[in-house]
Design an enzyme around this catalytic site. Structure first.
Site, PDB file in Angstrom:
ATOM      1  CG  HIS A 221       7.713 -75.137  24.242  1.00  0.00           C
ATOM      2  ND1 HIS A 221       8.087 -74.044  23.505  1.00  0.00           N
ATOM      3  CD2 HIS A 221       8.434 -76.190  23.711  1.00  0.00           C
ATOM      4  CE1 HIS A 221       8.974 -74.402  22.578  1.00  0.00           C
ATOM      5  NE2 HIS A 221       9.201 -75.704  22.685  1.00  0.00           N
ATOM      6  CG  HIS A 260      11.239 -65.948  25.255  1.00  0.00           C
ATOM      7  ND1 HIS A 260      12.531 -66.385  25.095  1.00  0.00           N
ATOM      8  CD2 HIS A 260      10.492 -66.606  24.341  1.00  0.00           C
ATOM      9  CE1 HIS A 260      12.555 -67.261  24.118  1.00  0.00           C
ATOM     10  NE2 HIS A 260      11.347 -67.420  23.637  1.00  0.00           N
ATOM     11  CG  ASP A 311       2.820 -69.213  21.998  1.00  0.00           C
ATOM     12  OD1 ASP A 311       2.733 -69.537  20.802  1.00  0.00           O
ATOM     13  OD2 ASP A 311       3.418 -69.888  22.848  1.00  0.00           O
TER      14      ASP A 311
HETATM   15  C1  LIG Z   1       6.752 -70.172  21.730  1.00  0.00           C
HETATM   16  C2  LIG Z   1       7.092 -70.269  23.146  1.00  0.00           C
HETATM   17  O1  LIG Z   1       7.302 -71.329  23.646  1.00  0.00           O
HETATM   18  S1  LIG Z   1       7.231 -68.827  24.011  1.00  0.00           S
HETATM   19  C3  LIG Z   1       6.884 -69.265  25.698  1.00  0.00           C
HETATM   20  C4  LIG Z   1       5.444 -69.621  25.855  1.00  0.00           C
HETATM   21  N1  LIG Z   1       5.115 -69.823  27.257  1.00  0.00           N
HETATM   22  C5  LIG Z   1       4.344 -68.969  27.947  1.00  0.00           C
HETATM   23  O2  LIG Z   1       3.864 -67.974  27.462  1.00  0.00           O
HETATM   24  C6  LIG Z   1       4.077 -69.356  29.377  1.00  0.00           C
HETATM   25  C7  LIG Z   1       4.181 -68.165  30.320  1.00  0.00           C
HETATM   26  N2  LIG Z   1       5.553 -67.786  30.492  1.00  0.00           N
HETATM   27  C8  LIG Z   1       6.362 -68.473  31.364  1.00  0.00           C
HETATM   28  O3  LIG Z   1       5.949 -69.382  32.062  1.00  0.00           O
HETATM   29  C9  LIG Z   1       7.823 -68.071  31.422  1.00  0.00           C
HETATM   30  O4  LIG Z   1       7.981 -66.715  31.107  1.00  0.00           O
HETATM   31  C10 LIG Z   1       8.697 -68.921  30.498  1.00  0.00           C
HETATM   32  C11 LIG Z   1       8.475 -70.417  30.744  1.00  0.00           C
HETATM   33  C12 LIG Z   1       8.397 -68.637  29.036  1.00  0.00           C
HETATM   34  C13 LIG Z   1      10.156 -68.592  30.748  1.00  0.00           C
HETATM   35  O5  LIG Z   1      10.443 -69.031  32.052  1.00  0.00           O
HETATM   36  P1  LIG Z   1      11.699 -68.476  32.860  1.00  0.00           P
HETATM   37  O6  LIG Z   1      12.862 -68.292  31.960  1.00  0.00           O
HETATM   38  O7  LIG Z   1      11.867 -69.361  34.025  1.00  0.00           O
HETATM   39  O8  LIG Z   1      11.155 -67.058  33.328  1.00  0.00           O
HETATM   40  P2  LIG Z   1      11.938 -65.895  34.031  1.00  0.00           P
HETATM   41  O9  LIG Z   1      13.213 -66.392  34.627  1.00  0.00           O
HETATM   42  O10 LIG Z   1      12.033 -64.788  33.090  1.00  0.00           O
HETATM   43  O11 LIG Z   1      10.946 -65.491  35.201  1.00  0.00           O
HETATM   44  C14 LIG Z   1      11.257 -64.382  36.013  1.00  0.00           C
HETATM   45  C15 LIG Z   1      10.107 -64.107  36.939  1.00  0.00           C
HETATM   46  O12 LIG Z   1       8.976 -63.673  36.171  1.00  0.00           O
HETATM   47  C16 LIG Z   1       7.861 -64.501  36.427  1.00  0.00           C
HETATM   48  N3  LIG Z   1       7.175 -64.737  35.186  1.00  0.00           N
HETATM   49  C17 LIG Z   1       7.752 -65.074  34.003  1.00  0.00           C
HETATM   50  N4  LIG Z   1       6.794 -65.217  33.085  1.00  0.00           N
HETATM   51  C18 LIG Z   1       5.619 -64.960  33.703  1.00  0.00           C
HETATM   52  C19 LIG Z   1       4.284 -64.973  33.275  1.00  0.00           C
HETATM   53  N5  LIG Z   1       3.990 -65.279  32.008  1.00  0.00           N
HETATM   54  N6  LIG Z   1       3.318 -64.664  34.145  1.00  0.00           N
HETATM   55  C20 LIG Z   1       3.624 -64.352  35.415  1.00  0.00           C
HETATM   56  N7  LIG Z   1       4.879 -64.336  35.896  1.00  0.00           N
HETATM   57  C21 LIG Z   1       5.861 -64.646  35.041  1.00  0.00           C
HETATM   58  C22 LIG Z   1       8.456 -65.797  36.938  1.00  0.00           C
HETATM   59  O13 LIG Z   1       7.520 -66.510  37.741  1.00  0.00           O
HETATM   60  C23 LIG Z   1       9.632 -65.310  37.730  1.00  0.00           C
HETATM   61  O14 LIG Z   1       9.182 -64.829  38.979  1.00  0.00           O
HETATM   62  P3  LIG Z   1       9.988 -65.148  40.320  1.00  0.00           P
HETATM   63  O15 LIG Z   1      11.346 -64.551  40.102  1.00  0.00           O
HETATM   64  O16 LIG Z   1       9.172 -64.501  41.367  1.00  0.00           O
HETATM   65  O17 LIG Z   1      10.023 -66.641  40.409  1.00  0.00           O
HETATM   66  O1  LIG Z   2      12.843 -70.433  22.653  1.00  0.00           O
HETATM   67  C1  LIG Z   2      12.041 -70.797  23.525  1.00  0.00           C
HETATM   68  O2  LIG Z   2      12.390 -71.133  24.685  1.00  0.00           O
HETATM   69  C2  LIG Z   2      10.594 -70.842  23.268  1.00  0.00           C
HETATM   70  C3  LIG Z   2      10.197 -70.180  21.987  1.00  0.00           C
HETATM   71  O3  LIG Z   2      10.007 -68.989  21.918  1.00  0.00           O
HETATM   72  C4  LIG Z   2      10.062 -71.001  20.804  1.00  0.00           C
HETATM   73  O4  LIG Z   2      10.358 -72.205  20.840  1.00  0.00           O
HETATM   74  O5  LIG Z   2       9.656 -70.468  19.751  1.00  0.00           O
END
Ligand SMILES: CC(=O)SCCNC(=O)CCNC(=O)[C@H](O)C(C)(C)COP(=O)(O)OP(=O)(O)OC[C@H]1O[C@@H](n2cnc3c(N)ncnc32)[C@H](O)[C@@H]1OP(=O)(O)O
Ligand SMILES: O=C([O-])CC(=O)C(=O)O
Length: 374
Positions: A221, A260, A311
């Site tokens: 997050h 995301h 981010d």
């Molecule tokens: C302000 C915020 O909070 S924005 C989010 C900030 N967080 C990050 O940047 C952390 C990196 N990103 C992630 O971990 C994820 O994309 C999340 C947590 C944001 C969303 O998670 P989910 O909704 O579960 O992702 P999603 O369903 O789209 O994933 C699909 C596939 O892409 C992969 N994937 C998604 N994001 C990433 C990533 N950043 N790097 C590598 N692989 C990824 C997942 O592992 C998944 O693979 P699989 O099907 O083989 O298991």
């Molecule tokens: O909506 C989300 O899951 C994460 C995000 O981008 C935020 O909190 O700004």
């Protein structure tokens, strides 16, 4: 990723309640606060106007804004007892733990006694968070006891002034303001949902926000902006970035700042902060970190159709402004407090305790074997 199914684990795709505060991935650029597109707000409003909007449902008039800012500015200083607590937190503490403790301790000193005090509590936290972060940081890292009050007109300027001990440039004030607008609100994200669950038990504002800070801390997050910074700093060039990232993907590592839970093809906040990051890179006189970031963005899209979330370019933008990496996620707290508090207020207007069900996957009913016989 483009055809991502919004269903399955993590409650994805399930509605967990109603909100009039925000839409994510539905209209306009994909993110609206109370009906206003985030890019419109980033171009034409200030963070204080956005805070007012989230707390009151409408943008302020000039007079309302002046009154609101005067109130916020009067709430910036920290009580001596809180300063003493912050002085005792070690230098190697996680700054999000500092924010969590600062919020919680302030709730002991100035509790929200009943819900009629909710705006006071939210505004107090909004005004005090920059000082909580900077007072601890300057004391623990430099042995300096800073004055927590500045004559800065905005929260973003106030934060930069506290951090650097001098007035920031107009450009830095504006970038910080835009950044705070971009991070302010995002519907039922994990930390906001935490705040709403806490609010649904009729708990107090400080408890709701303390829980939300703990949830924002994680690298999946809010913690992703720091993790993205740590990563891009290890890349020596755009070409090296692509080679290293290919290795990370092969090892099935998560690349922070990408992907995301809701957006499918882009995060509307990215294009805005990316443009500022580019401007700051030129002002900085060394664009290499920006060029590396662009290479990361290209690589992730070409290889996995994964896009930068809010981010990723925040990392380089904050870095160019001289902000220490460990303070990146606490800045997110200073902004998202507005969204959290607005959701707490909204939950309270039509509350039912949030208590979902679980699908049981454990043992069939069984008898306790006496301990000597196990
Ligand atoms: C302000 C915020 O909070 S924005 C989010 C900030 N967080 C990050 O940047 C952390 C990196 N990103 C992630 O971990 C994820 O994309 C999340 C947590 C944001 C969303 O998670 P989910 O909704 O579960 O992702 P999603 O369903 O789209 O994933 C699909 C596939 O892409 C992969 N994937 C998604 N994001 C990433 C990533 N950043 N790097 C590598 N692989 C990824 C997942 O592992 C998944 O693979 P699989 O099907 O083989 O298991
Ligand atoms: O909506 C989300 O899951 C994460 C995000 O981008 C935020 O909190 O700004």
């Amino acid at each position: 990723m483009v055809d991502k199914k919004l269903s399955g684990a993590g409650l994805r795709g399930q509605s967990a309640g109603e909100t009039s505060l925000c839409t994510v991935g539905k209209s306009g650029s994909g993110l609206t606060y109370c009906g206003y597109d985030v890019s419109d707000l980033a171009d034409n409003a200030t963070f204080e106007e956005v805070a007012y909007l989230l707390f009151n449902g409408e943008l302020p008039t000039l007079d309302q804004l002046a009154t609101y800012k005067a109130e916020l500015n009067s709430l910036r200083d920290l009580p001596q007892a809180l300063k003493e607590v912050l002085q005792r937190i070690p230098q190697d503490a996680h700054p999000m733990d500092v924010m969590r403790t600062g919020c919680s301790f302030l709730g002991n000193l100035e509790p929200e006694n009943d819900f009629s005090e909710q705006n006071r509590a939210a505004n107090r936290l909004l005004a005090a968070f920059p000082a909580i972060m900077c007072y601890w940081y300057k004391f623990s890292h430099e042995g300096v006891e800073i004055d927590c009050v500045t004559d800065e007109d905005s929260i973003g300027g106030h934060f930069l002034h506290l951090l650097n001990g001098k007035a920031p440039s107009e450009q830095h004030r504006r970038v910080m303001d835009v950044s705070l607008i971009l991070y302010a609100e995002h519907e039922f994200n994990a930390s906001t949902f935490t705040a709403r669950v806490c609010a649904s038990t009729l708990s107090d504002m400080f408890s709701c926000v303390t829980g939300a800070i703990g949830t924002l801390r994680g690298p999946l997050h809010g913690g992703a902006n720091e993790a993205a910074m740590d990563m891009i700093q290890t890349f020596s060039s755009p070409k090296d970035a692509k080679v290293q990232m290919a290795g990370m993907l092969e090892r099935k590592e998560k690349i922070m700042g990408f992907g995301h839970a809701i957006y499918r093809t882009s995060d509307p906040r990215n294009v805005i902060i990316k443009a500022w990051s580019e401007k700051l890179a030129h002002e900085h006189g060394d664009t290499s970190l920006y060029d590396i970031s662009v290479a990361c963005e290209e690589f992730m899209w070409d290889s996995k159709k994964l896009f930068c979330n809010a981010d990723f370019f925040h990392a380089s933008a904050y870095h160019f402004m001289g902000i220490p990496t460990k303070l990146f996620t606490p800045i997110f707290v200073c902004s998202r407090l507005t969204g959290w508090a607005a959701h707490v207020m909204e939950q309270r207007t039509n509350n039912r305790i949030i208590r979902p069900s679980a699908d049981y996957t454990g043992s069939e009913p069984r008898k306790v074997t006496p301990i000597e016989a196990r």
